[in-house]
Each structure stands twice: as C-alpha cells, then as structure tokens.
Motif scaffolding. Sequence first.
Motif, PDB file in Angstrom:
ATOM      1  N   VAL A  91     -67.958  -3.197  53.480  1.00 35.27           N
ATOM      2  CA  VAL A  91     -69.189  -2.531  53.044  1.00 35.27           C
ATOM      3  C   VAL A  91     -69.458  -1.309  53.921  1.00 35.27           C
ATOM      4  CG1 VAL A  91     -70.158  -4.659  52.105  1.00 35.27           C
ATOM      5  CG2 VAL A  91     -70.664  -4.029  54.464  1.00 35.27           C
ATOM      6  N   LYS A  92     -70.280  -0.385  53.387  1.00 31.95           N
ATOM      7  CA  LYS A  92     -70.474   0.883  54.096  1.00 31.95           C
ATOM      8  C   LYS A  92     -71.949   1.253  54.188  1.00 31.95           C
ATOM      9  CE  LYS A  92     -67.317   3.339  51.422  1.00 31.95           C
ATOM     10  NZ  LYS A  92     -66.479   4.509  51.127  1.00 31.95           N
ATOM     11  N   ILE A  93     -72.287   1.997  55.222  1.00 28.61           N
ATOM     12  CA  ILE A  93     -73.623   2.597  55.355  1.00 28.61           C
ATOM     13  C   ILE A  93     -73.421   4.081  55.621  1.00 28.61           C
ATOM     14  CG2 ILE A  93     -75.745   2.717  56.751  1.00 28.61           C
ATOM     15  CD1 ILE A  93     -75.312  -0.181  57.582  1.00 28.61           C
ATOM     16  N   ALA A  94     -74.150   4.934  54.888  1.00 28.65           N
ATOM     17  CA  ALA A  94     -74.111   6.370  55.181  1.00 28.65           C
ATOM     18  C   ALA A  94     -75.142   6.646  56.267  1.00 28.65           C
ATOM     19  CB  ALA A  94     -74.433   7.186  53.937  1.00 28.65           C
ATOM     20  N   THR A  95     -74.682   7.192  57.387  1.00 27.24           N
ATOM     21  CA  THR A  95     -75.606   7.427  58.504  1.00 27.24           C
ATOM     22  C   THR A  95     -75.948   8.903  58.682  1.00 27.24           C
ATOM     23  OG1 THR A  95     -73.699   7.429  59.956  1.00 27.24           O
ATOM     24  CG2 THR A  95     -74.925   5.372  59.797  1.00 27.24           C
ATOM     25  N   ALA A  96     -75.198   9.784  58.012  1.00 22.43           N
ATOM     26  CA  ALA A  96     -75.471  11.230  58.084  1.00 22.43           C
ATOM     27  C   ALA A  96     -74.867  11.870  56.842  1.00 22.43           C
ATOM     28  CB  ALA A  96     -74.851  11.822  59.343  1.00 22.43           C
ATOM     29  N   TYR A  97     -75.202  13.155  56.623  1.00 19.64           N
ATOM     30  CA  TYR A  97     -74.567  13.922  55.538  1.00 19.64           C
ATOM     31  C   TYR A  97     -73.820  15.104  56.153  1.00 19.64           C
ATOM     32  CZ  TYR A  97     -78.076  11.936  52.201  1.00 19.64           C
ATOM     33  OH  TYR A  97     -78.871  11.132  51.435  1.00 19.64           O
TER      34      TYR A  97
END
Length: 433
Positions: free
Chosen positions: A343-349
Amino acid sequence: MYRWLHGMPGVVVVGLQWGDEGKGKIVDSIAGNFEAVVRFQGGSNAGHTVVVGGQKRVFHLMPSGVLQGKLGVVGNGVVVDPKVLVEELNSLEEAGVRPRLLLSDKAHVTTELHKMQDEAEELDRGGMALGTTRRGIGPTYADKAARIGIRIIDLLHPDSLREKLKGLYSAKDHILRGRGEPPAFESLYGDLVRYGEILRPYVGRAEYTLNRMLSDGSRVLFEGAQGSLLDIDHGTYPYSTSSNTVAAAAAIGSGVPASAISEVIGVAKAYTTRVGGGPFPTEDTGEAGETLRRIGGEYGATTGRPRRCGWFDAVAGRYSVMLNGANYAMIMKLDVLGELNRVKIATAYRIDGATTDEFPSTPEELGGAAPVYEEFDGWRGTDKAVWERAKEEGISALPKSLRNYVGRLEEALGIPVRGLSYGPSREELVYLD
Ligand code: IMP
C-alpha cells in the motif's frame, strides 16, 4: 444570556477527502452522546445508507440521529428538496418511526426547475462536465446568492409563494427554453403548497432552538456532508460542490456562533475515492484501484456511479486538517485497503520539477501534480478476531504493518488517529485513547 460553561458543547464531523469517507458511520456511532444532530450544508446530493425497520434505505436529507430518538435539525445552510424530505418522512412513518425533526424556516428550497437546470448545465459543459449529482444543488445555491430563491418559510404562505414562484419561472425562462418541458406553473405551485402543509409541523427557528440547547449545556453534533476537497472556496473549484463543507460552515449553516464549536472530528478513508470530474493525483486506474472499488463497494449512494479509487493523499489530508482545525482523525475501511499486498501514501507532490507539500489552488496545477509515494506492507489475513482483540487491548493487538501505516498517517496529518474502522457495521470500529 448564552454561556458556554460546559465542555465541548458543539462537535463537528467532517470529511477530509472528496466525500464518502464514512462520516455517517461515525455520526451513528457517537450520536448517543448528543441531544441533537444537525445538517448544516449540502442537500440531497448527500446520501447515507441506514437500516430502518430491518430494511436498508438511503437518507439524503434526514439527519440519521433521528433513528436514535435524537432531535434531527436541518439547518438554514442546507438546500432542501421537499419532495425528497417528504419521501423520507413517509418511509420512516411506514417503519413506525416518528422522527423529531426541526427544519429551519430559512433553508432554501430545491424545485424541479433547479434539477432541470442542473441537468441542462451539465449537458452544456460537454467534456468539461463537473459530474454533479444532478440534484439541483448548484442552481439552488446560485439562486440563494442571487436573492431570488424560495425558502421553506415561503412554502407556508401560499399567496406570497405564488409571486415568488412567478419570479423564479421568469428567471429560469431563458435558461430552460428548449430544454424539455418544465412543470406547468400551477402543478409545481400546488406541489410546493402541499409539501409545505406536510412539513409545517417540523418547520421552526432552528437557530433559537440550537442556541438555547447549547446554553443549557446540551451537546450538539454537526454532521458534515460531502468532503473538504469539495468545498466551494477551498476545494478543487470548479470541480467542487456549491456549499462550504468545512467545519466553520457548521456555525453559519445552523445559526450558532463560531465559539460554539469546540471539537472537530476529521473522517478519512484509508485510501481515497472521488465521484464526478476533476483532478485526483493519487488515482489508480489499474488493478489496485479496481480491487478497492470491488472490495470496498465503491459506488455512489446517491447516484450509483462507480467511484474513482486511489491511494491516501497526505498532502490533501494535511490541507483539510488545517482548514477544518480537525482535532483528531478517524480512519475508515482499513479492512478494504488491507486486501492489497503493498500500500502507498502520497506525502508530497512534484509540480513542474519542484517538490511541494502544499495543495495547489487550480485544477490545472493539481492535474499536473505527480505524487511522491511511500510504500508499506499490507496486512492481509487480519481477521475480525484480531480487530476484536484490538478493542480490548488497543492498537498493540494489530499487525506491525498496520501500525506502521497508521503511525505514518498520524505523522503526515499532524493529528492523532482516534478510531480505526474495519467493516460496515457500527460495532466494527476500534476507538484508540
Ligand atoms: P453537486 O454537489 O451535485 O453539485 O456535485 C458536485 C460535485 O460534488 C460532483 O463531483 C459530485 O460527485 C460531488 N458530490 C456531491 N455530493 C457528494 C457526496 O455526498 N459524496 C461524494 N461526492 C459528492
């Protein structure tokens, strides 16, 4: 006269994403601690499934707290389709439930004309359609701002209603011309008068009732609809709804002062979903997204549309926590996400070659944002017994991979996680200290 002597009189539950976070379940779970449950914005675009008399039903306007015998308030900030509300009253009556409902006399009315207009405007947008629920929400709020709207109080005064409805027909004439047959004036007028008669016993001055309750020390729960990223000002405009969805709107949309709100609960899914158009940086159009949709049953409660699915977006999440002043978060559907191996989490763009942790203001910029992900192991095989044990023993009973994931969410959101949901029923929820 109004004293805020009692701790936490007003608590708001809001969604931190694009709606459908599971706010209804949290409201249902905690409503027992409150004397009133209040809707303060949105209209019948919202929907949550409730079980009434053993039958599943979707409520769009009725605050679900009425099923627990609570006073359900539909505040002035809500746009009310009286046809829908009357249907909901009828279905409660069939099940033998007599709801304690208080409908603000200042709430604006959605008519068949508004629904036609919503439909027509969506068609006109062609490829740029917003993907609205076509429930007439945008046109009703537009008429409110243009000061040509019809309010609930008007339904109780047939003579002045006739004049106001004439005004509305003439305002809509050029918009709806050639767009199908609008209901004949007398027919719509007759319906509105009839709805007014049915609703009359419930109509009142909700702001006075709520302020009296709060000053007497009663606890009031404000139930947000849609999600923070659909807020008309702070959301992904124009791919947003037409009301303010953040916690501050609870005050304006119900007539209580801002100081009455003492706690804000932010609800988020362990992953992200969105219905309708607009940018969605962490959307997964591959297998993972498909799995989340299938296992999570991600289809709209109001429209039945498949929801777009993707990873948890902590850039958006932090932004929502800031806008709402959320004190803590509840994380929903961890069982669904747990079906994936990784699973993944986006922490920045990454936007135009630069890394940012701020949520952009335009759909163009957001559309060009590439998420920076952190990856985690999933927690497949965590069965209900493990979750049950966590209710007794706390988070230490849960697998390490799950604790890592939740720990990273807390860190990324900057607030504690106080609840973990692992199934649809009210009981499938672990509260953390
Ligand atoms: P409207 O609120 O019907 O004007 O729709 C505007 C946008 O908000 C569309 O993208 C809808 O899909 C979305 N929307 C409205 N209500 C809800 C909701 O209750 N859950 C999720 N999305 C919603």
